[in-house]
Scaffold this motif. Structure first.
Motif, PDB file in Angstrom:
ATOM      1  N   PHE A   1       0.829  -1.207   0.000  1.00 24.07           N
ATOM      2  CA  PHE A   1       0.000   0.000   0.000  1.00 24.07           C
ATOM      3  C   PHE A   1       0.863   1.256   0.000  1.00 24.07           C
ATOM      4  O   PHE A   1       0.573   2.222  -0.703  1.00 24.07           O
ATOM      5  N   TYR A   2       1.945   1.248   0.770  1.00 25.81           N
ATOM      6  CA  TYR A   2       2.778   2.452   0.893  1.00 25.81           C
ATOM      7  C   TYR A   2       3.698   2.678  -0.298  1.00 25.81           C
ATOM      8  O   TYR A   2       4.388   3.694  -0.368  1.00 25.81           O
ATOM      9  N   ASP A   3       3.707   1.753  -1.256  1.00 27.71           N
ATOM     10  CA  ASP A   3       4.484   1.925  -2.480  1.00 27.71           C
ATOM     11  C   ASP A   3       3.669   2.614  -3.579  1.00 27.71           C
ATOM     12  O   ASP A   3       4.213   2.972  -4.619  1.00 27.71           O
ATOM     13  N   LEU A   4       2.364   2.787  -3.342  1.00 26.58           N
ATOM     14  CA  LEU A   4       1.487   3.370  -4.355  1.00 26.58           C
ATOM     15  C   LEU A   4       1.711   4.870  -4.477  1.00 26.58           C
ATOM     16  O   LEU A   4       2.195   5.524  -3.552  1.00 26.58           O
ATOM     17  N   THR A   5       1.340   5.394  -5.640  1.00 22.21           N
ATOM     18  CA  THR A   5       1.352   6.838  -5.874  1.00 22.21           C
ATOM     19  C   THR A   5       0.103   7.212  -6.667  1.00 22.21           C
ATOM     20  O   THR A   5      -0.488   6.376  -7.350  1.00 22.21           O
ATOM     21  N   ALA A   6      -0.292   8.469  -6.555  1.00 23.65           N
ATOM     22  CA  ALA A   6      -1.409   8.998  -7.333  1.00 23.65           C
ATOM     23  C   ALA A   6      -1.200  10.499  -7.457  1.00 23.65           C
ATOM     24  O   ALA A   6      -0.455  11.099  -6.673  1.00 23.65           O
ATOM     25  N   ASN A   7      -1.856  11.100  -8.424  1.00 21.76           N
ATOM     26  CA  ASN A   7      -1.778  12.551  -8.584  1.00 21.76           C
ATOM     27  C   ASN A   7      -2.928  13.215  -7.833  1.00 21.76           C
ATOM     28  O   ASN A   7      -4.080  12.783  -7.936  1.00 21.76           O
ATOM     29  N   THR A   8      -2.587  14.264  -7.097  1.00 17.42           N
ATOM     30  CA  THR A   8      -3.625  15.039  -6.417  1.00 17.42           C
ATOM     31  C   THR A   8      -4.518  15.692  -7.465  1.00 17.42           C
ATOM     32  O   THR A   8      -4.204  15.690  -8.664  1.00 17.42           O
ATOM     33  N   ILE A   9      -5.598  16.280  -7.007  1.00 15.33           N
ATOM     34  CA  ILE A   9      -6.531  16.926  -7.927  1.00 15.33           C
ATOM     35  C   ILE A   9      -5.860  18.099  -8.658  1.00 15.33           C
ATOM     36  O   ILE A   9      -6.322  18.535  -9.697  1.00 15.33           O
ATOM     37  N   HIS A  10      -4.729  18.552  -8.127  1.00 12.00           N
ATOM     38  CA  HIS A  10      -3.959  19.627  -8.774  1.00 12.00           C
ATOM     39  C   HIS A  10      -2.832  19.082  -9.643  1.00 12.00           C
ATOM     40  O   HIS A  10      -2.022  19.851 -10.169  1.00 12.00           O
ATOM     41  N   GLY A  11      -2.754  17.759  -9.772  1.00 15.05           N
ATOM     42  CA  GLY A  11      -1.764  17.144 -10.646  1.00 15.05           C
ATOM     43  C   GLY A  11      -0.424  16.858 -10.002  1.00 15.05           C
ATOM     44  O   GLY A  11       0.484  16.358 -10.658  1.00 15.05           O
ATOM     45  N   ALA A  12      -0.273  17.158  -8.728  1.00 21.81           N
ATOM     46  CA  ALA A  12       0.996  16.911  -8.049  1.00 21.81           C
ATOM     47  C   ALA A  12       1.079  15.446  -7.625  1.00 21.81           C
ATOM     48  O   ALA A  12       0.098  14.881  -7.160  1.00 21.81           O
ATOM     49  N   PRO A  13       2.243  14.827  -7.763  1.00 20.40           N
ATOM     50  CA  PRO A  13       2.388  13.440  -7.319  1.00 20.40           C
ATOM     51  C   PRO A  13       2.258  13.334  -5.800  1.00 20.40           C
ATOM     52  O   PRO A  13       2.752  14.191  -5.070  1.00 20.40           O
ATOM     53  N   PHE A  14       1.591  12.283  -5.370  1.00 23.68           N
ATOM     54  CA  PHE A  14       1.432  12.007  -3.943  1.00 23.68           C
ATOM     55  C   PHE A  14       1.883  10.574  -3.691  1.00 23.68           C
ATOM     56  O   PHE A  14       1.393   9.645  -4.323  1.00 23.68           O
ATOM     57  N   ASN A  15       2.833  10.411  -2.788  1.00 24.61           N
ATOM     58  CA  ASN A  15       3.351   9.096  -2.432  1.00 24.61           C
ATOM     59  C   ASN A  15       2.616   8.571  -1.208  1.00 24.61           C
ATOM     60  O   ASN A  15       2.569   9.239  -0.172  1.00 24.61           O
ATOM     61  N   PHE A  16       2.072   7.377  -1.318  1.00 27.67           N
ATOM     62  CA  PHE A  16       1.331   6.784  -0.213  1.00 27.67           C
ATOM     63  C   PHE A  16       2.231   6.485   0.985  1.00 27.67           C
ATOM     64  O   PHE A  16       1.736   6.226   2.077  1.00 27.67           O
TER      65      PHE A  16
END
Length: 161
Positions: free
Chosen positions: A3-18
């Motif tokens: 789970f902590y290896d996942l990433t996603a882009n915030t609604i503003h397009g910035a990368p977010f690391n879990f």
């Protein structure tokens, strides 16, 4: 991969690391602005406001795969959430939760849920993740956010590991 290896882009397009969620209790929800369940935003925000200081994080993932009920772009989605439901929990870029373009977060959630690893059935499905990155529960659209409160409280307690 965990789970902590996942990433996603915030609604503003910035990368977010879990990895930033380590030691947090996390509630992951696929959301939509034009759905009969959209008022669940209020319940999600109430949980977030009540328990965020104790370690709860709610993550909202807009998705347009169910009845085209999230047609807006990221700016429109964010504005709708803030104006109508005073949403302060993190929102992410619009994604697919099923099919060949399923976002890696949802591939992981579906593949690693011990109770039900099938496709997402509709908007506002909820995955509850403990402080160690384990999926504890999957709740469906008909399950209101407050139905998870006792589980959240238990996971946030100092005796829960």
């Amino acid at each position: 991969m965990g789970f902590y290896d996942l990433t996603a882009n915030t609604i503003h397009g910035a990368p977010f690391n879990f990895s930033e969620l380590k030691s947090k209790v996390v509630l992951v929800v696929n959301v939509a602005s034009k759905c009969g369940a959209t008022p669940q935003y209020a319940g999600l925000e109430q949980l977030y406001e009540k328990y965020n200081s104790g370690g709860l994080v709610v993550l909202g993932f807009p998705c347009n795969q169910f009845g085209s009920q999230e047609p807006g772009n990221e700016d429109e989605i964010e504005q709708f959430c803030r104006l109508n439901y005073n949403v302060n929990f993190p929102l992410f870029s619009k994604i697919d939760v099923n099919g060949e373009n399923t976002h890696p977060v949802y591939k992981y959630l579906k593949a690693n849920n011990p109770n039900d690893n099938g496709d997402i059935k509709w908007n506002f499905e909820k995955f509850l993740v403990d402080r160690n990155g384990n999926i504890i529960a999957r709740k469906y659209t008909q399950n209101k956010p407050d139905e998870l409160e006792s589980s959240i409280v238990e996971l946030l307690s100092p005796t829960s590991s």
